[in-house]
Scaffold this active site. Structure first.
Site, short mmCIF file in Angstrom:
data_model
loop_
_atom_site.label_atom_id
_atom_site.label_comp_id
_atom_site.label_asym_id
_atom_site.label_seq_id
_atom_site.Cartn_x
_atom_site.Cartn_y
_atom_site.Cartn_z
N LYS A 1 -4.10 -10.85 -6.52
CA LYS A 1 -5.36 -11.09 -5.80
C LYS A 1 -6.50 -10.25 -6.37
O LYS A 1 -6.28 -9.10 -6.74
CB LYS A 1 -5.10 -10.72 -4.33
CG LYS A 1 -6.28 -10.73 -3.43
CD LYS A 1 -5.96 -10.12 -2.07
CE LYS A 1 -6.23 -8.63 -2.04
NZ LYS A 1 -6.32 -8.03 -0.71
N LYS B 1 -10.83 -4.75 -4.85
CA LYS B 1 -11.57 -3.59 -5.35
C LYS B 1 -10.65 -2.59 -6.05
O LYS B 1 -11.07 -1.84 -6.91
CB LYS B 1 -12.25 -2.89 -4.17
CG LYS B 1 -13.51 -3.55 -3.74
CD LYS B 1 -13.88 -3.18 -2.33
CE LYS B 1 -13.72 -4.38 -1.42
NZ LYS B 1 -14.16 -4.16 -0.05
N LYS C 1 0.83 -1.20 0.00
CA LYS C 1 0.00 0.00 0.00
C LYS C 1 0.86 1.25 0.00
O LYS C 1 0.54 2.23 -0.66
CB LYS C 1 -0.93 0.00 1.21
CG LYS C 1 -2.10 -0.93 1.02
CD LYS C 1 -3.26 -0.58 1.91
CE LYS C 1 -4.43 -1.49 1.60
NZ LYS C 1 -5.26 -1.79 2.74
P1 TYM Z 1 -10.86 -7.05 3.56
O1 TYM Z 1 -12.02 -6.15 3.71
O2 TYM Z 1 -9.78 -6.66 2.63
O3 TYM Z 1 -11.37 -8.49 3.11
C1 TYM Z 1 -12.39 -9.15 3.84
C2 TYM Z 1 -12.14 -10.65 3.82
O4 TYM Z 1 -12.12 -11.11 2.46
C3 TYM Z 1 -10.91 -11.82 2.21
N1 TYM Z 1 -10.50 -11.57 0.81
C4 TYM Z 1 -10.28 -12.53 -0.08
N2 TYM Z 1 -10.34 -13.88 -0.01
C5 TYM Z 1 -10.05 -14.59 -1.13
N3 TYM Z 1 -9.70 -14.01 -2.31
C6 TYM Z 1 -9.63 -12.66 -2.44
N4 TYM Z 1 -9.29 -12.13 -3.60
C7 TYM Z 1 -9.94 -11.86 -1.29
N5 TYM Z 1 -9.96 -10.52 -1.07
C8 TYM Z 1 -10.31 -10.37 0.22
C9 TYM Z 1 -9.90 -11.22 3.20
O5 TYM Z 1 -8.82 -12.10 3.43
C10 TYM Z 1 -10.78 -11.03 4.43
O6 TYM Z 1 -10.90 -12.24 5.15
N6 TYM Z 1 -8.12 -6.21 7.67
C11 TYM Z 1 -9.24 -6.96 7.14
C12 TYM Z 1 -10.53 -6.67 7.87
C13 TYM Z 1 -10.42 -6.88 9.33
C14 TYM Z 1 -10.40 -8.14 10.00
C15 TYM Z 1 -10.28 -7.79 11.39
C16 TYM Z 1 -10.46 -9.47 9.58
C17 TYM Z 1 -10.31 -5.89 10.24
N7 TYM Z 1 -10.22 -6.44 11.48
C18 TYM Z 1 -10.21 -8.80 12.36
C19 TYM Z 1 -10.40 -10.46 10.57
C20 TYM Z 1 -10.27 -10.11 11.93
C21 TYM Z 1 -9.43 -6.57 5.67
O7 TYM Z 1 -8.94 -5.58 5.22
O8 TYM Z 1 -10.25 -7.42 4.99
#
Ligand code: TYM
Length: 324
Positions: free
Chosen positions: A196, A199, A114
């Site tokens: 990956k 968005k 990032k």
């Molecule tokens: P975020 O919002 O980027 O993604 C949410 C969840 O979706 C999964 N994910 C994917 N899995 C498979 N293929 C993909 N292309 C893909 N893109 C996203 C992510 O691994 C995630 O499980 N930091 C986290 C949010 C968060 C969180 C937490 C998660 C904040 N606090 C505590 C678990 C526990 C995030 O940015 O997820």
């Protein structure tokens, strides 16, 4: 009845992608009956790490929450709430900050990526995983499931918990089981299947995409020149990604999908996938509008419910640190 307490988080930064669905939501759908409570946090504070002018975070939280329920999460069991409504998240993040070094945070892959793309290394981007660690420990969860991209943050959570618990001389932060699905934990970008699906990427599928968009995106997904369909993510990332998506949506193992598709060419396979995706998405999209209509009320109730749990945990932590 199982007493399993599940926790996960999803950012409020636009829509939900097919990657979120297959990597994070789909595994919950599979185990929701085994859980006593499923806590899903809409991580609006996490989305603030890169400020977006005029972005309506609250509206987006409601959209994401509606979509999550529309995917099939049961309202009575699944408590979807908004992170910024519970101040204990940021408070605990601060209290955990002494148990991690800046060096360790700087080594986080997501931070490095990032920082490159945003060309700033702001403090929130660096300290973001500490907030995530606070989220994880605030609810004494038994199980946390995330996609592959969050693996490093889970390792960090383990380290912080170990350091903090050592300091306290007891297991005040309960280490949950961390699970990353064996299959589907990393759905790839359609145009660049070495990256990956996200968005901010080149080409992703949103759960709210109309049928015509799905046709265009899947037809345009990068594959290769070998007509035969089989799974080999190292040599054939494009077709393997499509097989993964197809198999998961069809509730199949990848071998079953391969067998089913062995006589299809790429074009025929893509048509099948388009049909399958549109069927799945149309169900989600119909239910989404129903939820959106009453989501505020549902989420406000959940916020209150979870606030009580978070306050209890914070009280114990502050007492231990002699802040009470
Ligand atoms: P975020 O919002 O980027 O993604 C949410 C969840 O979706 C999964 N994910 C994917 N899995 C498979 N293929 C993909 N292309 C893909 N893109 C996203 C992510 O691994 C995630 O499980 N930091 C986290 C949010 C968060 C969180 C937490 C998660 C904040 N606090 C505590 C678990 C526990 C995030 O940015 O997820």
């Amino acid at each position: 009845m199982s007493k399993l307490r599940f926790f996960t988080g999803i950012q409020a930064s636009g829509t939900l992608t097919l990657g979120n669905y297959l990597g994070a939501i789909y595994p919950i759908l599979k185990i929701q009956d085994e859980c006593e409570i499923i806590i899903i946090m809409i991580a609006d504070l996490h989305s603030l790490t890169v400020p977006k002018p005029n972005f309506n975070y609250r509206k987006n939280c409601y959209e994401i929450a509606s979509l999550l329920y529309a995917c099939g999460l049961k309202e009575e069991k699944c408590k979807i709430f908004i992170q910024s409504e519970i101040k204990e998240h940021t408070e605990l993040a601060w209290l955990l900050s002494p148990y991690i070094t800046v060096g360790e945070l700087g080594r986080m892959i997501q931070y490095k990526e990032k920082k490159k793309s945003e060309e700033t290394g702001n403090l929130a981007l660096l300290s973001y995983p500490v907030l995530m660690v606070a989220d994880i420990f605030l609810y004494d969860a038994d199980l946390v499931v995330v996609g592959q991209d969050q693996q490093q943050h889970l390792e960090l959570a383990k380290n912080i918990a170990k350091n903090f618990n050592n300091f306290c001389g007891k297991e005040l932060l309960k280490l949950p089981t961390f699970d990353i699905p064996k299959f589907g934990a990393k759905i790839m970008d359609l145009k660049d299947p070495t990256k990956k699906m996200s968005k901010s990427g080149n080409d992703y599928i949103s759960l709210l995409d109309e049928p015509e968009k799905i046709v265009k995106k899947i037809k345009g997904a990068l594959t290769d020149s070998e007509e035969k369909i089989y799974y080999d993510p190292a040599k054939r990332p494009g077709i393997s990604n499509l097989i993964t998506i197809y198999a998961l949506l069809n509730d199949q193992k990848k071998e079953e999908a391969e067998r089913e598709l062995q006589n299809s060419n790429h074009y025929q396979f893509k048509l099948k996938l388009i049909d399958l995706l549109n069927k799945k998405l149309s169900v989600i999209q119909k239910s989404y509008s129903d939820y959106f209509f009453r989501i505020q009320e549902i989420v406000e109730k959940n916020n209150k419910h979870l606030k009580i749990l978070a306050e209890k945990k914070m009280f114990l932590i502050k007492k231990e640190l002699k802040l009470k």
